[in-house]
Design a protein around this motif. Structure first.
Motif, short mmCIF file in Angstrom:
data_model
loop_
_atom_site.label_atom_id
_atom_site.label_comp_id
_atom_site.label_asym_id
_atom_site.label_seq_id
_atom_site.Cartn_x
_atom_site.Cartn_y
_atom_site.Cartn_z
N THR A 208 0.80 -1.29 -0.06
CA THR A 208 0.12 0.03 0.06
C THR A 208 1.07 1.22 0.22
O THR A 208 0.26 2.50 0.18
CB THR A 208 -1.08 0.24 1.32
OG1 THR A 208 -0.04 0.00 2.33
CG2 THR A 208 -1.72 -1.14 1.39
N THR A 209 2.10 1.15 -0.14
CA THR A 209 2.99 2.25 -0.29
C THR A 209 2.97 3.12 -1.35
O THR A 209 2.78 2.50 -2.38
CB THR A 209 4.46 1.83 0.22
OG1 THR A 209 4.81 1.09 -0.98
CG2 THR A 209 4.62 1.13 1.49
N THR B 229 -6.15 11.20 0.80
CA THR B 229 -5.22 10.34 1.70
C THR B 229 -3.86 10.71 1.76
O THR B 229 -3.27 10.70 2.40
CB THR B 229 -5.42 8.88 0.78
OG1 THR B 229 -6.72 8.58 0.76
CG2 THR B 229 -4.40 7.92 1.51
N ILE B 230 -3.55 11.18 0.42
CA ILE B 230 -1.84 11.77 0.30
C ILE B 230 -1.88 13.08 1.24
O ILE B 230 -0.78 12.96 1.90
CB ILE B 230 -1.63 11.84 -1.09
CG1 ILE B 230 -1.49 10.75 -1.90
CG2 ILE B 230 -0.41 12.77 -1.08
CD1 ILE B 230 -1.24 10.96 -3.27
N SER C 52 -3.24 13.39 3.97
CA SER C 52 -3.04 13.10 5.43
C SER C 52 -2.11 12.57 5.90
O SER C 52 -1.58 12.47 7.02
CB SER C 52 -4.30 12.06 5.61
OG SER C 52 -3.89 10.56 4.87
N LYS C 53 -0.90 12.34 4.84
CA LYS C 53 0.44 11.83 5.10
C LYS C 53 1.43 13.20 5.10
O LYS C 53 2.53 13.05 5.00
CB LYS C 53 0.82 10.84 4.05
CG LYS C 53 0.21 9.60 4.13
CD LYS C 53 0.47 8.84 2.89
CE LYS C 53 -0.57 7.38 2.62
NZ LYS C 53 -0.42 6.78 3.80
N GLY C 54 0.88 14.24 5.04
CA GLY C 54 1.58 15.62 5.22
C GLY C 54 2.29 16.22 3.94
O GLY C 54 2.78 17.08 3.95
N LYS C 55 1.37 15.57 2.77
CA LYS C 55 1.78 16.10 1.45
C LYS C 55 0.90 17.17 1.01
O LYS C 55 -0.16 17.27 1.59
CB LYS C 55 1.94 14.83 0.52
CG LYS C 55 2.82 13.71 0.85
CD LYS C 55 4.34 14.26 0.73
CE LYS C 55 5.40 13.28 1.03
NZ LYS C 55 6.77 13.60 0.83
N GLU D 4 -6.67 1.26 2.28
CA GLU D 4 -5.46 0.57 1.84
C GLU D 4 -6.10 -1.00 1.87
O GLU D 4 -6.88 -1.60 2.51
CB GLU D 4 -4.53 0.42 2.72
CG GLU D 4 -3.62 2.08 3.08
CD GLU D 4 -2.77 1.90 3.93
OE1 GLU D 4 -2.75 1.21 4.72
OE2 GLU D 4 -1.92 2.98 4.03
N GLU E 40 -8.73 0.19 13.22
CA GLU E 40 -8.21 1.65 12.72
C GLU E 40 -9.18 2.38 12.34
O GLU E 40 -9.24 3.71 12.42
CB GLU E 40 -7.57 1.02 11.36
CG GLU E 40 -6.24 0.34 11.54
CD GLU E 40 -5.56 -0.06 10.16
OE1 GLU E 40 -4.34 -0.66 10.07
OE2 GLU E 40 -6.32 -0.25 9.12
N GLN F 168 -9.91 6.36 13.82
CA GLN F 168 -10.05 7.54 13.19
C GLN F 168 -11.49 8.44 13.24
O GLN F 168 -11.01 9.55 13.20
CB GLN F 168 -9.68 7.17 11.64
CG GLN F 168 -8.60 6.71 11.07
CD GLN F 168 -8.60 6.12 9.63
OE1 GLN F 168 -9.67 6.16 9.00
NE2 GLN F 168 -7.42 5.45 9.14
#
Length: 450
Positions: free
Chosen positions: A91-92, A123-124, A126-129, A282, A303, A307
């Protein structure tokens, strides 16, 4: 999801459990039914043949025949082979360091690419991007407008050009992203109702000129073998790095999810399980195999809970339960947090042992909306102290919420019963501790029930 195959497999395993002793003959009879269940689920024929062969090789042996619980052993073997079939979890998203990461979404028209672009961007983010959505679909009417609307809903930038060419749009978006410090660029490309030379030429040109770091094939899981065939053709002509399956929540068969990795050799990265923009998950083969076999999916359930549920609010709720000051406002807040986890039927399906039993439950999501409307139609004092809600107040609340007095009465009765039950738990704290139900390791233990 996958109700049909889950039901069929549960029937097969039920018969195998009923055998006093498993033999090579009844194992093969059981696997014949598994084979039929997979074919009926629209799983690729060659994939089914390979799957049954692997299970047979593992199942037919002294270790299984002499097992204490041979039926359970068969389930374990089928589970492991399902995981193998769907491949290892991958899922990376390999983001580039100190440079822009380019992601290209491809697929047929109607597969859900544009909506998936928005979900993936969320989603991206949420990963700090800081993603930028690029409207590179100039073929489908209103495709640009749809992406712009999604961008507004997500509060995310969208790059577009009217009366331009896809390659030019994609190229110009790079400078636009650089000026605005966007480090991930998602290209929403055009699709067709079927694969043709014009579509592939356009996509190949974008790939050649832009050199995206990741290409994801987006396909509608409900189309079964058509999705698998399209994936194979796209991979042959264009090549891609992973698959995003859409509309998995409506897929009762599961043919695409079980076949696509084996046919293309490419991992399923994400799955769309609803229309809302936060409904991209994912893909984990081991968890999906457990769901298919009716064994639930506790990890995904936890999970989702993490959230959706605010732990600080949960602690406040715990104190109110302890002090017996729980109000309808608190009840409403908990209801809203549970609804954030997704449709109740889907959430219940993740609980081990529920499996196909969820299909027999009459779960009406509209009832939850009705409860919410009733509580919101009450005054602040009525929500804090429901005992003051007399006949005239109940009539007013029913009228204001568009419900009946019976609906209001039922809610107040259920709330009163719930408070009594919580009071009972609190009063039996010593007994609960003796039973080990108030350990720090359990989510409903210390801090939730005191």
């Amino acid at each position: 999801m996958f109700e049909a195959i889950t039901s069929s497999l549960e029937g097969v395993f039920s018969k195998l459990r009923g055998k006093g002793r498993l033999t090579e003959a009844n194992i093969k009879d059981g696997l014949h039914e598994v084979r039929l269940a997979l074919l009926e689920a629209d799983v690729n024929y060659k994939v089914v043949k390979d799957f049954i062969q692997h299970v047979t090789e593992r199942a037919v042996g002294e270790e299984v025949i002499k097992s204490v619980a041979p039926g359970q052993q068969i389930i374990k073997i089928v589970h492991d082979e399902l995981v193998r079939l769907m491949g290892e979890s991958d899922t990376t998203i390999p983001f580039r360091e100190n440079e822009q990461t380019l992601i290209m979404l491809v697929g047929l028209q109607g597969s859900g690419k544009t909506t998936t672009a928005g979900k993936l961007a969320k989603t991206i983010a949420s990963k700090g991007k800081k993603p930028l959505l690029v409207a590179a679909d100039v073929q489908r009417p209103a495709a640009i407008e749809q992406l712009k609307v999604l961008g507004q809903q997500l509060d995310m930038p969208v790059y577009f050009e009217h009366n331009s060419q896809p390659v030019k749009i994609c190229k110009n978006s790079l400078q636009h992203a650089k000026e605005r410090m966007n480090d991930v660029i998602i290209f929403d490309t055009a699709g067709r109702l079927h694969i043709d030379d014009e579509l592939m030429s356009e996509l190949q040109e974008i790939k050649e000129k832009l050199k995206p770091h990741q290409i994801y094939f987006v396909c509608d899981s409900m189309t079964g073998q058509d999705a698998v065939n399209s994936a194979k053709e796209f991979d042959t002509q264009l090549g891609f790095d992973g698959v995003i399956l859409t509309k998995l929540d409506g897929d009762t068969r599961g043919g695409a999810a079980l076949s696509i990795r084996a046919v293309t050799g490419k991992p399923i990265k994400f799955v769309g399980i609803g229309e809302k923009l936060d409904r991209l998950e994912e893909f984990h083969p081991d968890r999906m195999a457990s769901r298919i076999l009716g064994m639930g999916d506790v990890v995904s359930l936890v999970e989702r809970a993490q959230q959706a549920i605010d732990m600080e609010e949960a602690q406040k709720l715990s104190r109110k339960i302890q002090d017996d000051t729980l109000s309808l406002d608190d009840f409403l807040m908990q209801l809203q947090q549970i609804r954030k986890m997704g449709p109740l039927k889907e959430v219940l399906g993740m609980i081990p042992g529920m499996g196909n039993k969820v299909d027999g439950l009459n779960i009406d999501e509209k009832q939850l909306q009705k409860v919410e409307a009733i509580i919101k139609s009450m005054t602040r004092s009525e929500r804090s102290n429901p005992d003051i809600v007399n006949g005239s107040r109940r009539q007013r609340v029913a009228t204001g919420s568009g419900t009946t007095i019976q609906d209001v009465n039922q809610l107040l009765k259920q709330f009163k019963s719930m408070k009594k039950l919580m009071k009972h738990f609190k009063g039996n704290e010593k007994n609960l501790k003796k039973m080990g139900l108030l350990s720090n390791k359990l989510p409903f233990g210390k801090g939730m029930i005191r």
